[in-house]
Motif scaffolding. Structure first.
Motif, short mmCIF file in Angstrom:
data_model
loop_
_atom_site.label_atom_id
_atom_site.label_comp_id
_atom_site.label_asym_id
_atom_site.label_seq_id
_atom_site.Cartn_x
_atom_site.Cartn_y
_atom_site.Cartn_z
N SER A 73 60.66 24.60 91.43
CA SER A 73 61.15 23.60 90.50
C SER A 73 62.23 24.14 89.56
CB SER A 73 59.99 23.06 89.66
OG SER A 73 60.48 22.24 88.60
N THR A 74 63.38 23.45 89.62
CA THR A 74 64.44 23.68 88.63
C THR A 74 64.64 22.41 87.81
OG1 THR A 74 66.02 23.20 90.41
CG2 THR A 74 65.68 25.51 89.84
N ILE A 75 63.55 21.68 87.58
CA ILE A 75 63.57 20.49 86.72
C ILE A 75 63.68 20.96 85.27
CG2 ILE A 75 62.25 18.47 85.96
CD1 ILE A 75 60.84 18.65 88.77
N ASN A 76 64.59 20.36 84.53
CA ASN A 76 64.86 20.81 83.17
C ASN A 76 64.51 19.76 82.12
OD1 ASN A 76 66.83 23.37 82.20
ND2 ASN A 76 66.51 23.15 84.40
N GLY A 77 64.20 20.24 80.93
CA GLY A 77 64.04 19.36 79.77
C GLY A 77 62.76 18.55 79.79
N ASP A 78 62.80 17.39 79.10
CA ASP A 78 61.57 16.62 78.91
C ASP A 78 61.12 15.88 80.17
OD1 ASP A 78 63.57 14.71 78.95
OD2 ASP A 78 63.26 14.03 76.88
N ALA A 79 61.89 15.95 81.26
CA ALA A 79 61.44 15.37 82.53
C ALA A 79 60.25 16.13 83.09
CB ALA A 79 62.59 15.37 83.54
N ASN A 80 60.04 17.36 82.66
CA ASN A 80 58.91 18.14 83.16
C ASN A 80 57.56 17.54 82.77
OD1 ASN A 80 59.64 20.71 84.61
ND2 ASN A 80 61.01 20.88 82.85
N VAL A 81 57.51 16.91 81.60
CA VAL A 81 56.23 16.37 81.11
C VAL A 81 55.68 15.31 82.07
CG1 VAL A 81 55.05 15.21 79.22
CG2 VAL A 81 56.77 16.97 78.72
#
Length: 431
Positions: free
Chosen positions: A233-241
């Motif tokens: 995962s290289t998902i960044n910022g508040d999208a991780n929540v």
């Protein structure tokens, strides 16, 4: 006549007072060294960047307690680029041209860093960039204190392949330059390792993405083919929540499909229920749970400064610690904050990291770092399950891309180039 003399005396006194005030303000300005802090305090990246602003204020306060730098106090200048990539460039220009800062510590996303590069080159100032990134860059005015792909992404894939027996790969990222370039490197690396194209799934989502139901369902289906599957995962910022929440909602555990994240640390986990996430992984160069005297001292001082012993520490914070300490040493060595002098002085300097080793600034403007794999615990911390024996030198250009493997960065004489072609013996440009 007497009245005119009185007026003249009054005017002269006023002018004298104004000049004295002006000189006093100039002396006050000369008595401080300004340090720019360029981190988003609002918008989608505030969840990650706000704590880096606080970290810099803490480090500046600590240095001032030691007497400052070159006999002067350090003065923080904080701006909010608000997760707006063009605004980063405007705020960087403001810090350098208007506020006259000696150096800037900032940016998180690669698109924000790319936005400011021309500004730092044009105005000949210095940026310390504290976050893992995709590599394929080395700019004269930038020091990359976060991980290059060979200090995070490649070791993480090796761990999953060798220790977890992973055969199918989901490369999931936010849609911008860091995930796309990192996944380009990882896709080639996996294929070089014999992984078939049909065993690699790549997905991108916009910043702030919140509806993960379909994507997580697709990941679940992809992982049901009878081969061990993992998400990188290289998902960044508040999208991780919402991403991690949806994993829990669909019953995907770490034993089923482990996720190794490159942008999820203690700060991001503080905002979610970590119960369903226990066992999932993250690859960083520092974890708060690392048990060293250096780390304990840092955490104790951080908690005392911030006034909250529940505030966590994380990898980009340590990168700022390293970058700031190297900058202080370079300024002391050079005897000035002049950009060119600091650029020359900093190469080869060393400072302790928080994991018990030494960070060294290399000629390619990257540093040496250990690599750690951590398992998420139910308290929001990480248990280190694997680490390199020593530090790994950051590689600006990937050895796994055909167009990059012959490129090197070296900002010392006689090369003085960020993308030197070792085959043609020619410099391709500034970065």
């Amino acid at each position: 006549m007497t009245l005119n003399l009185t007026r003249r005396a009054t005017l002269a006194a006023a002018l004298t007072g104004a000049m004295a005030l002006s000189l006093g303000l100039v002396r006050a300005a000369d008595d401080t060294i300004k340090v720019g802090i360029l981190h988003s305090l609002s918008g989608t990246m505030a969840i990650s960047e706000t704590t880096l602003k606080d970290t810099m204020l803490f480090l500046i306060d600590e240095q001032n307690k030691k007497g400052g730098l070159l006999g002067k106090k350090l003065e923080a200048v904080v701006v909010d680029p608000a997760s707006d990539w063009p605004l980063f460039a405007e705020k960087a220009r403001e810090l350098i041209s208007v506020n006259k800062v000696a150096a800037v510590f900032g940016c998180w996303t690669s698109v924000s860093r790319k936005s400011v590069l021309p500004v730092f080159e044009e105005l000949n100032s210095i940026l310390f960039y504290p976050v893992q990134y995709e590599g394929e860059e080395s700019q004269r005015n930038v020091f990359y204190t976060g991980a290059a792909p060979n200090q995070q992404a490649i070791p993480a894939v090796d761990y999953l392949m060798n220790e977890e027996g992973v055969e199918r790969w989901v490369l999931a990222g936010t849609d911008y330059v860091y995930p796309r370039t990192t996944n380009k490197i990882l896709e080639q690396y996996l294929k070089d390792k014999g992984v078939a194209a049909e065993d690699i799934m790549i997905n991108y989502t916009p910043f702030g993405h919140s509806d993960w139901q379909t994507i997580v369902s697709d990941i679940k289906a992809f992982g049901s083919a009878g081969k061990k599957t993992a998400v990188v995962s290289t998902i960044n910022g508040d999208a991780n929540v919402p991403f991690y929440k949806e994993l829990g909602n669909q019953g995907i555990s770490a034993t089923d499909i482990p996720v190794v994240a490159f942008s999820v640390g203690e700060e991001e986990l503080a905002g979610i229920d970590t119960g369903p996430l226990v066992g999932h992984l993250a690859a960083w160069n520092y974890f708060e749970s690392v048990d060293t005297p250096e780390n304990k001292e840092f955490i104790d001082k951080w908690h005392a400064y911030i006034g909250n012993d529940k505030r966590v520490t994380n990898d980009p914070m340590e990168a700022h610690v390293i970058g700031f300490n190297l900058w202080v040493k370079a300024v002391e060595k050079a005897g000035t904050t002049d950009t060119d002098a600091v650029l020359d002085a900093i190469i080869g300097l060393e400072t302790p990291n928080l994991t018990g080793g030494i960070a060294k600034m290399l000629p390619n403007h990257h540093i040496t770092k250990p690599v750690l794999i951590g398992e998420i615990q139910d308290n929001g911390q990480f248990d280190v399950v694997w680490e390199t024996e020593g530090t790994v030198p950051g590689d600006a250009w990937s050895d796994f891309l055909p167009e990059s493997k012959m490129i090197e960065a070296d900002w010392t004489a006689p090369i003085n180039c960020g993308n030197y072609n070792t085959e043609t013996k020619a410099c391709g440009g500034a970065s």
